[in-house]
Scaffold this motif. Structure first.
Motif, PDB file in Angstrom:
ATOM      1  N   LEU A  77     -13.864  -4.609  -0.094  1.00 19.98           N
ATOM      2  CA  LEU A  77     -13.776  -3.678   0.958  1.00 19.98           C
ATOM      3  C   LEU A  77     -13.393  -4.184   2.314  1.00 19.98           C
ATOM      4  CD1 LEU A  77     -16.481  -1.146  -0.015  1.00 19.98           C
ATOM      5  CD2 LEU A  77     -14.124  -0.443  -0.057  1.00 19.98           C
ATOM      6  N   SER A 136     -10.871   3.697  -2.448  1.00 18.74           N
ATOM      7  CA  SER A 136     -10.353   4.361  -1.035  1.00 18.74           C
ATOM      8  C   SER A 136     -11.371   5.629  -0.757  1.00 18.74           C
ATOM      9  CB  SER A 136      -8.944   5.047  -1.488  1.00 18.74           C
ATOM     10  OG  SER A 136      -8.853   6.338  -2.266  1.00 18.74           O
ATOM     11  N   GLN A 137     -12.138   6.133  -1.679  1.00 20.22           N
ATOM     12  CA  GLN A 137     -13.310   7.128  -1.259  1.00 20.22           C
ATOM     13  C   GLN A 137     -14.140   6.472  -0.666  1.00 20.22           C
ATOM     14  OE1 GLN A 137     -13.884   8.908  -5.085  1.00 20.22           O
ATOM     15  NE2 GLN A 137     -11.908  10.559  -4.877  1.00 20.22           N
ATOM     16  N   GLU A 197       0.850  -1.325   0.054  1.00 18.57           N
ATOM     17  CA  GLU A 197       0.053  -0.091   0.064  1.00 18.57           C
ATOM     18  C   GLU A 197       0.825   1.311   0.111  1.00 18.57           C
ATOM     19  OE1 GLU A 197      -3.048  -0.370  -0.473  1.00 18.57           O
ATOM     20  OE2 GLU A 197      -3.158  -2.543  -0.387  1.00 18.57           O
ATOM     21  N   GLU A 221     -14.225   3.530   0.745  1.00 17.41           N
ATOM     22  CA  GLU A 221     -13.786   3.088   1.969  1.00 17.41           C
ATOM     23  C   GLU A 221     -13.910   4.169   3.098  1.00 17.41           C
ATOM     24  OE1 GLU A 221      -9.704   1.491   2.134  1.00 17.41           O
ATOM     25  OE2 GLU A 221     -10.487  -0.115   2.994  1.00 17.41           O
ATOM     26  N   LYS A 222     -13.434   5.207   2.856  1.00 18.70           N
ATOM     27  CA  LYS A 222     -13.547   6.421   3.679  1.00 18.70           C
ATOM     28  C   LYS A 222     -14.999   6.678   4.050  1.00 18.70           C
ATOM     29  CE  LYS A 222      -9.561   8.658   2.480  1.00 18.70           C
ATOM     30  NZ  LYS A 222      -8.913  10.200   1.796  1.00 18.70           N
ATOM     31  N   ASP A 229      -8.551   1.936  -7.786  1.00 16.60           N
ATOM     32  CA  ASP A 229      -8.006   1.804  -6.111  1.00 16.60           C
ATOM     33  C   ASP A 229      -8.394   3.145  -5.436  1.00 16.60           C
ATOM     34  OD1 ASP A 229      -7.399  -0.728  -6.299  1.00 16.60           O
ATOM     35  OD2 ASP A 229      -5.219  -0.408  -6.757  1.00 16.60           O
ATOM     36  N   LYS A 230      -8.244   4.308  -6.371  1.00 19.22           N
ATOM     37  CA  LYS A 230      -8.153   5.589  -5.744  1.00 19.22           C
ATOM     38  C   LYS A 230      -9.961   6.006  -5.647  1.00 19.22           C
ATOM     39  CE  LYS A 230      -7.431  10.437  -6.619  1.00 19.22           C
ATOM     40  NZ  LYS A 230      -6.982  11.673  -7.806  1.00 19.22           N
ATOM     41  N   LYS A 273       3.329   1.713  -5.535  1.00 20.12           N
ATOM     42  CA  LYS A 273       2.731   2.488  -6.713  1.00 20.12           C
ATOM     43  C   LYS A 273       3.635   2.777  -7.570  1.00 20.12           C
ATOM     44  CE  LYS A 273      -1.461   3.478  -4.253  1.00 20.12           C
ATOM     45  NZ  LYS A 273      -1.391   2.677  -3.145  1.00 20.12           N
ATOM     46  N   HIS A 295     -11.349  -5.998   4.927  1.00 23.27           N
ATOM     47  CA  HIS A 295      -9.837  -5.724   4.911  1.00 23.27           C
ATOM     48  C   HIS A 295      -9.359  -7.374   4.659  1.00 23.27           C
ATOM     49  CE1 HIS A 295     -10.309  -1.759   7.198  1.00 23.27           C
ATOM     50  NE2 HIS A 295     -10.420  -1.794   5.790  1.00 23.27           N
ATOM     51  N   GLU A 333     -16.146   3.616   6.371  1.00 20.72           N
ATOM     52  CA  GLU A 333     -15.588   4.008   7.734  1.00 20.72           C
ATOM     53  C   GLU A 333     -16.395   4.828   8.500  1.00 20.72           C
ATOM     54  OE1 GLU A 333     -11.580   4.547   7.071  1.00 20.72           O
ATOM     55  OE2 GLU A 333     -11.039   2.405   6.811  1.00 20.72           O
TER      56      GLU A 333
END
Length: 346
Positions: A300, A236-237, A184, A239-240, A232-233, A189, A302, A243
């Protein structure tokens, strides 16, 4: 859009109550049909397409059979290792003109197991090739399909050494990324972007020297990797937001509640441009893209990478990797055996 049967709620579905006092019953989260039959059907279909494409590309059936055997032995090494380490939903998929890969899932991924799995593909091929070379030192003693053991051995070694190169997503690149880099991290990357550049340059070099349209097929890998990086970007949005909703994603899909599935599903639909045509819930109805949504939901949750390789272990893995890459020089191979490998199709 296909019509899907509306899911029936389970007896133990989680419930909420709206501000108006109405009771909300969340239907069961989406479950794929038994994947084993579909996986092997796809594997057989991909092999058929691989052989069909190879029939028109390779100059002789003998070469096609040999290359397919080399690829199959390579992938069976990965498959057996993943089976030993209890990966789920295993399948072998062939990519016409490019090779094959083994697919499988596991939530807890060990660095040590990953190293064994990644090396279990190319190392047997290198060993088989070395044995064939030693059996046929003069290049004229033993033959299979009118091809000397030496040339067959070189084919085994050559194709497997390509896979050991430190370029993602080849086995060597995955080994470097999984064991020696943080997956990660920004360094990982950058490494993937450098791999993309290397594959694009390789494809361009083939096209500029041969003018073969095959070079453009080689661009499929770097393009898919770029799409994955951008994907992946977006993930990540998502995922935020997940959460932020207080949803626990540190669990197996089987342990995810129906309520959390539909909440995550709504977030994915709102954030991911590929699902703009999918209505959010309620109503709680499956969509024809439900399987794609499910794949993102599962992604998503983990995955745990167990850092179980010590410094000494990394040095040992590195030495094996380097020894395999250096095998042509260690065995004093005569690469001229590749000359005359072509045959004219009858």
């Amino acid at each position: 859009m296909e019509n899907f049967e509306e899911p029936q709620p389970e007896k133990n579905s989680e419930e909420n109550v709206t501000s108006s006092g109405e009771e909300i019953v969340y239907p069961p989260k989406y479950q794929k049909p038994d994947p084993r039959q579909n996986i092997w059907l796809r594997s057989i279909s991909s092999l058929a397409l691989y052989l069909l494409a190879g029939y028109y590309i390779f100059p002789d059936d003998k070469i096609l059979i040999l290359i397919t055997a080399v690829v199959m032995i390579h992938e069976m090494g990965h498959f057996i290792a993943m089976k030993f380490f209890r990966y789920n939903d295993l399948g072998i998929f062939f990519i016409p003109l490019l090779g094959a890969y083994v697919s499988g899932t596991k939530r807890e991924v060990s660095q040590k197991q990953s190293a064994i799995i990644l090396l279990a593909g190319p190392l047997p091929g290198v060993i088989i090739g070395s044995i064939l070379l030693m059996l046929d030192k003069d290049g004229h003693s033993y033959f299979l399909f009118d091809i000397s053991f030496s040339r067959i051995g070189l084919l085994f070694i050559f194709l497997n050494l390509i896979n050991l190169l430190p370029i993602y997503p080849l086995d060597g690149g995955q080994l470097l990324n999984r064991v020696f880099l943080e997956e990660e991290s920004i360094i990982s990357k950058i490494f993937i972007l450098l791999s993309v550049a290397a594959m694009v340059l390789f494809a361009w070099n083939i096209y500029s020297t041969s003018k073969s349209p095959f070079a453009f097929i080689l661009l499929l890998f770097p393009l898919s990797m770029l799409f994955r990086l951008f994907g992946d970007k977006k993930i990540s949005q998502v995922e935020k937001r997940v959460e932020g909703e207080g949803i626990d994603t540190d669990k197996e899909y089987a342990d995810l509640s129906d309520k959390d599935y539909w909440k995550i599903r709504n977030i994915i639909i709102q954030e991911h441009p590929g699902f703009k045509d999918v209505p959010t819930a309620p109503p709680y109805e499956y969509h024809e893209k439900e399987e794609k949504i499910l794949a993102i939901v599962q992604g998503l949750l983990h995955r745990h990478l167990i850092q179980d390789v010590s410094i000494a272990g990394k040095i040992f893995i590195f030495l094996i990797w380097v020894a395999a890459l250096a095998s042509p020089w260690l065995l004093n191979m005569d690469m001229s055996y590749f000359n005359g490998f072509g045959f004219n199709r009858n």
